[in-house]
Design an enzyme around this catalytic site. Sequence first.
Site, PDB file in Angstrom:
ATOM      1  CB  CYS A  37     -51.058 -18.037  12.865  1.00  0.00           C
ATOM      2  SG  CYS A  37     -50.796 -19.136  14.274  1.00  0.00           S
ATOM      3  CG  HIS A  78     -36.356  -7.170  20.847  1.00  0.00           C
ATOM      4  ND1 HIS A  78     -35.471  -8.078  21.371  1.00  0.00           N
ATOM      5  CD2 HIS A  78     -37.252  -6.882  21.808  1.00  0.00           C
ATOM      6  CE1 HIS A  78     -35.812  -8.309  22.631  1.00  0.00           C
ATOM      7  NE2 HIS A  78     -36.894  -7.610  22.923  1.00  0.00           N
ATOM      8  CD  GLU A 130     -44.593 -20.439  15.913  1.00  0.00           C
ATOM      9  OE1 GLU A 130     -44.316 -19.923  14.824  1.00  0.00           O
ATOM     10  OE2 GLU A 130     -45.666 -21.033  16.146  1.00  0.00           O
TER      11      GLU A 130
END
Length: 146
Positions: A37, A78, A130
């Site tokens: 991550c 985005h 998530e």
Amino acid sequence: MIQQIYPSTAHPFRYELNKDMHFAAAHYIPSESAGECSKLHGHTYFANVTIAGNELDESGFLVNFALIKKLIHNRFDHSSLNEHTDLFSDEDPSLFPTTENVARILYEITQELLDGTTNKPQCVQIFLRETPTSYVVFRPHAGRAL
């Protein structure tokens, strides 16, 4: 979006509003201990914002759904969360864009919006998924006055 059932929180208010939305965003966790991550990667986050209150505004809304979507979806969709340097930091672990911190920050920006309204509703929960198998629920700590 598929209708989902979210954990609920008890509250003393007459009205409860829930707004579901999703946003696609990239991030990395600036810590070696984050493993994979720590590399830039993306998610399609699914968020549910729960707002409660006793009074409606001059339009008959607890809060307009469009305001919540604009506040969250339009801001983060985005984008790279790390580039929102007004909210996230590569220096302070409490501001790394982990799912936990993102959920808390979504609460904070939502409550800031609500504090500026005449009817003063409260954000009582943020549910942030998530991945299909991982989510966080954030609720303001028990010490926050409702």
